[in-house]
Design a protein around this motif. Structure first.
Motif, PDB file in Angstrom:
ATOM      1  N   MET A 133      77.322  81.743 140.974  1.00 28.07           N
ATOM      2  CA  MET A 133      78.398  82.449 141.664  1.00 28.07           C
ATOM      3  C   MET A 133      77.890  83.712 142.375  1.00 28.07           C
ATOM      4  O   MET A 133      78.414  84.082 143.413  1.00 28.07           O
ATOM      5  CB  MET A 133      79.528  82.786 140.696  1.00 28.07           C
ATOM      6  CG  MET A 133      80.217  81.552 140.107  1.00 28.07           C
ATOM      7  SD  MET A 133      80.776  80.348 141.327  1.00 28.07           S
ATOM      8  CE  MET A 133      82.180  81.197 141.998  1.00 28.07           C
ATOM      9  N   LEU A 134      76.877  84.347 141.814  1.00 29.78           N
ATOM     10  CA  LEU A 134      76.317  85.529 142.455  1.00 29.78           C
ATOM     11  C   LEU A 134      75.491  85.191 143.696  1.00 29.78           C
ATOM     12  O   LEU A 134      75.459  85.957 144.659  1.00 29.78           O
ATOM     13  CB  LEU A 134      75.461  86.322 141.465  1.00 29.78           C
ATOM     14  CG  LEU A 134      76.223  87.044 140.356  1.00 29.78           C
ATOM     15  CD1 LEU A 134      75.245  87.647 139.352  1.00 29.78           C
ATOM     16  CD2 LEU A 134      77.137  88.114 140.927  1.00 29.78           C
ATOM     17  N   THR A 135      74.805  84.057 143.677  1.00 33.74           N
ATOM     18  CA  THR A 135      73.953  83.689 144.808  1.00 33.74           C
ATOM     19  C   THR A 135      74.670  82.816 145.835  1.00 33.74           C
ATOM     20  O   THR A 135      74.188  82.675 146.957  1.00 33.74           O
ATOM     21  CB  THR A 135      72.688  82.956 144.329  1.00 33.74           C
ATOM     22  OG1 THR A 135      73.058  81.779 143.615  1.00 33.74           O
ATOM     23  CG2 THR A 135      71.829  83.861 143.464  1.00 33.74           C
ATOM     24  N   ARG A 136      75.812  82.268 145.479  1.00 33.54           N
ATOM     25  CA  ARG A 136      76.549  81.372 146.373  1.00 33.54           C
ATOM     26  C   ARG A 136      76.863  82.025 147.730  1.00 33.54           C
ATOM     27  O   ARG A 136      76.652  81.379 148.767  1.00 33.54           O
ATOM     28  CB  ARG A 136      77.814  80.882 145.681  1.00 33.54           C
ATOM     29  CG  ARG A 136      78.560  79.810 146.434  1.00 33.54           C
ATOM     30  CD  ARG A 136      79.756  79.309 145.610  1.00 33.54           C
ATOM     31  NE  ARG A 136      80.470  78.297 146.335  1.00 33.54           N
ATOM     32  CZ  ARG A 136      80.286  76.994 146.197  1.00 33.54           C
ATOM     33  NH1 ARG A 136      79.399  76.542 145.325  1.00 33.54           N
ATOM     34  NH2 ARG A 136      80.975  76.131 146.907  1.00 33.54           N
ATOM     35  N   PRO A 137      77.361  83.264 147.770  1.00 31.61           N
ATOM     36  CA  PRO A 137      77.655  83.857 149.084  1.00 31.61           C
ATOM     37  C   PRO A 137      76.421  83.951 149.992  1.00 31.61           C
ATOM     38  O   PRO A 137      76.516  83.695 151.192  1.00 31.61           O
ATOM     39  CB  PRO A 137      78.187  85.245 148.738  1.00 31.61           C
ATOM     40  CG  PRO A 137      78.708  85.117 147.353  1.00 31.61           C
ATOM     41  CD  PRO A 137      77.793  84.140 146.680  1.00 31.61           C
ATOM     42  N   ALA A 138      75.289  84.281 149.424  1.00 35.23           N
ATOM     43  CA  ALA A 138      74.074  84.384 150.234  1.00 35.23           C
ATOM     44  C   ALA A 138      73.623  83.007 150.719  1.00 35.23           C
ATOM     45  O   ALA A 138      73.185  82.863 151.861  1.00 35.23           O
ATOM     46  CB  ALA A 138      72.962  85.044 149.429  1.00 35.23           C
ATOM     47  N   LEU A 139      73.753  82.005 149.870  1.00 37.30           N
ATOM     48  CA  LEU A 139      73.320  80.658 150.247  1.00 37.30           C
ATOM     49  C   LEU A 139      74.268  79.994 151.230  1.00 37.30           C
ATOM     50  O   LEU A 139      73.855  79.120 151.993  1.00 37.30           O
ATOM     51  CB  LEU A 139      73.177  79.782 149.002  1.00 37.30           C
ATOM     52  CG  LEU A 139      72.050  80.173 148.046  1.00 37.30           C
ATOM     53  CD1 LEU A 139      72.092  79.318 146.793  1.00 37.30           C
ATOM     54  CD2 LEU A 139      70.711  80.045 148.742  1.00 37.30           C
ATOM     55  N   VAL A 184      73.191  79.947 154.864  1.00 39.36           N
ATOM     56  CA  VAL A 184      72.023  79.167 155.273  1.00 39.36           C
ATOM     57  C   VAL A 184      72.505  77.798 155.737  1.00 39.36           C
ATOM     58  O   VAL A 184      73.098  77.045 154.974  1.00 39.36           O
ATOM     59  CB  VAL A 184      71.017  79.021 154.102  1.00 39.36           C
ATOM     60  CG1 VAL A 184      69.823  78.191 154.510  1.00 39.36           C
ATOM     61  CG2 VAL A 184      70.587  80.389 153.598  1.00 39.36           C
ATOM     62  N   ALA A 185      72.246  77.486 156.998  1.00 42.95           N
ATOM     63  CA  ALA A 185      72.797  76.278 157.605  1.00 42.95           C
ATOM     64  C   ALA A 185      72.285  74.982 156.969  1.00 42.95           C
ATOM     65  O   ALA A 185      72.999  73.996 156.935  1.00 42.95           O
ATOM     66  CB  ALA A 185      72.498  76.269 159.098  1.00 42.95           C
ATOM     67  N   VAL A 186      71.060  74.970 156.454  1.00 36.80           N
ATOM     68  CA  VAL A 186      70.482  73.722 155.938  1.00 36.80           C
ATOM     69  C   VAL A 186      70.913  73.411 154.505  1.00 36.80           C
ATOM     70  O   VAL A 186      70.603  72.345 154.000  1.00 36.80           O
ATOM     71  CB  VAL A 186      68.939  73.733 156.023  1.00 36.80           C
ATOM     72  CG1 VAL A 186      68.483  73.790 157.473  1.00 36.80           C
ATOM     73  CG2 VAL A 186      68.373  74.890 155.215  1.00 36.80           C
ATOM     74  N   ILE A 187      71.623  74.327 153.868  1.00 40.64           N
ATOM     75  CA  ILE A 187      72.053  74.125 152.482  1.00 40.64           C
ATOM     76  C   ILE A 187      73.550  73.853 152.461  1.00 40.64           C
ATOM     77  O   ILE A 187      74.343  74.653 152.948  1.00 40.64           O
ATOM     78  CB  ILE A 187      71.729  75.352 151.611  1.00 40.64           C
ATOM     79  CG1 ILE A 187      70.229  75.570 151.543  1.00 40.64           C
ATOM     80  CG2 ILE A 187      72.307  75.176 150.212  1.00 40.64           C
ATOM     81  CD1 ILE A 187      69.825  76.816 150.788  1.00 40.64           C
ATOM     82  N   GLU A 188      73.914  72.709 151.875  1.00 42.85           N
ATOM     83  CA  GLU A 188      75.326  72.394 151.697  1.00 42.85           C
ATOM     84  C   GLU A 188      75.653  72.544 150.215  1.00 42.85           C
ATOM     85  O   GLU A 188      75.133  71.804 149.372  1.00 42.85           O
ATOM     86  CB  GLU A 188      75.621  70.968 152.158  1.00 42.85           C
ATOM     87  CG  GLU A 188      77.091  70.632 152.102  1.00 42.85           C
ATOM     88  CD  GLU A 188      77.385  69.250 152.652  1.00 42.85           C
ATOM     89  OE1 GLU A 188      78.317  68.616 152.131  1.00 42.85           O
ATOM     90  OE2 GLU A 188      76.681  68.815 153.583  1.00 42.85           O
ATOM     91  N   LEU A 189      76.469  73.519 149.891  1.00 43.33           N
ATOM     92  CA  LEU A 189      76.800  73.793 148.494  1.00 43.33           C
ATOM     93  C   LEU A 189      77.922  72.879 148.013  1.00 43.33           C
ATOM     94  O   LEU A 189      78.892  72.648 148.737  1.00 43.33           O
ATOM     95  CB  LEU A 189      77.238  75.251 148.335  1.00 43.33           C
ATOM     96  CG  LEU A 189      76.160  76.297 148.607  1.00 43.33           C
ATOM     97  CD1 LEU A 189      76.774  77.686 148.595  1.00 43.33           C
ATOM     98  CD2 LEU A 189      75.058  76.192 147.586  1.00 43.33           C
ATOM     99  N   PRO A 190      77.800  72.369 146.775  1.00 46.83           N
ATOM    100  CA  PRO A 190      78.897  71.576 146.223  1.00 46.83           C
ATOM    101  C   PRO A 190      80.085  72.478 145.891  1.00 46.83           C
ATOM    102  O   PRO A 190      79.934  73.696 145.777  1.00 46.83           O
ATOM    103  CB  PRO A 190      78.286  70.977 144.957  1.00 46.83           C
ATOM    104  CG  PRO A 190      77.176  71.901 144.587  1.00 46.83           C
ATOM    105  CD  PRO A 190      76.679  72.503 145.868  1.00 46.83           C
ATOM    106  N   ASP A 191      81.252  71.864 145.723  1.00 47.38           N
ATOM    107  CA  ASP A 191      82.421  72.655 145.348  1.00 47.38           C
ATOM    108  C   ASP A 191      82.233  73.200 143.930  1.00 47.38           C
ATOM    109  O   ASP A 191      81.436  72.674 143.143  1.00 47.38           O
ATOM    110  CB  ASP A 191      83.701  71.820 145.448  1.00 47.38           C
ATOM    111  CG  ASP A 191      83.675  70.626 144.519  1.00 47.38           C
ATOM    112  OD1 ASP A 191      84.258  70.711 143.424  1.00 47.38           O
ATOM    113  OD2 ASP A 191      83.057  69.600 144.877  1.00 47.38           O
ATOM    114  N   VAL A 192      82.952  74.259 143.612  1.00 39.56           N
ATOM    115  CA  VAL A 192      82.781  74.963 142.337  1.00 39.56           C
ATOM    116  C   VAL A 192      83.078  74.041 141.150  1.00 39.56           C
ATOM    117  O   VAL A 192      82.399  74.108 140.123  1.00 39.56           O
ATOM    118  CB  VAL A 192      83.643  76.245 142.298  1.00 39.56           C
ATOM    119  CG1 VAL A 192      83.587  76.908 140.933  1.00 39.56           C
ATOM    120  CG2 VAL A 192      83.182  77.226 143.371  1.00 39.56           C
TER     121      VAL A 192
END
Length: 65
Positions: free
Chosen positions: A30-36, A39-47
């Motif tokens: 949760m702390l690093t999610r905003p920074a990541l 980044v266009a090449v990283i697709e984050l999964p839903d929480v």
């Protein structure tokens, strides 16, 4: 967690350590999610998916087979 230890479902470890093992990865995510997210090449999964994966990892680490 104490009940799970008493019932022999998870390893007998100090409760603060177990709580850190459970909450630490989610806190870090949760702390690093905003920074990541920038980044266009990283697709984050839903929480919810993240919670499911990290909980499963925790259980694999502490469960007594």
């Amino acid at each position: 967690l104490a009940t799970q230890i008493e019932q022999g479902r998870i390893r007998d470890q100090p409760l603060p350590l177990l709580m850190q093992q459970l909450a630490g990865p989610m806190l870090m995510h949760m702390l690093t999610r905003p920074a990541l997210s920038g980044v266009a090449v990283i697709e984050l999964p839903d929480v919810e998916s993240v919670c499911t994966v990290l909980t499963a990892n925790f259980l694999r680490a502490v469960a007594i087979n």
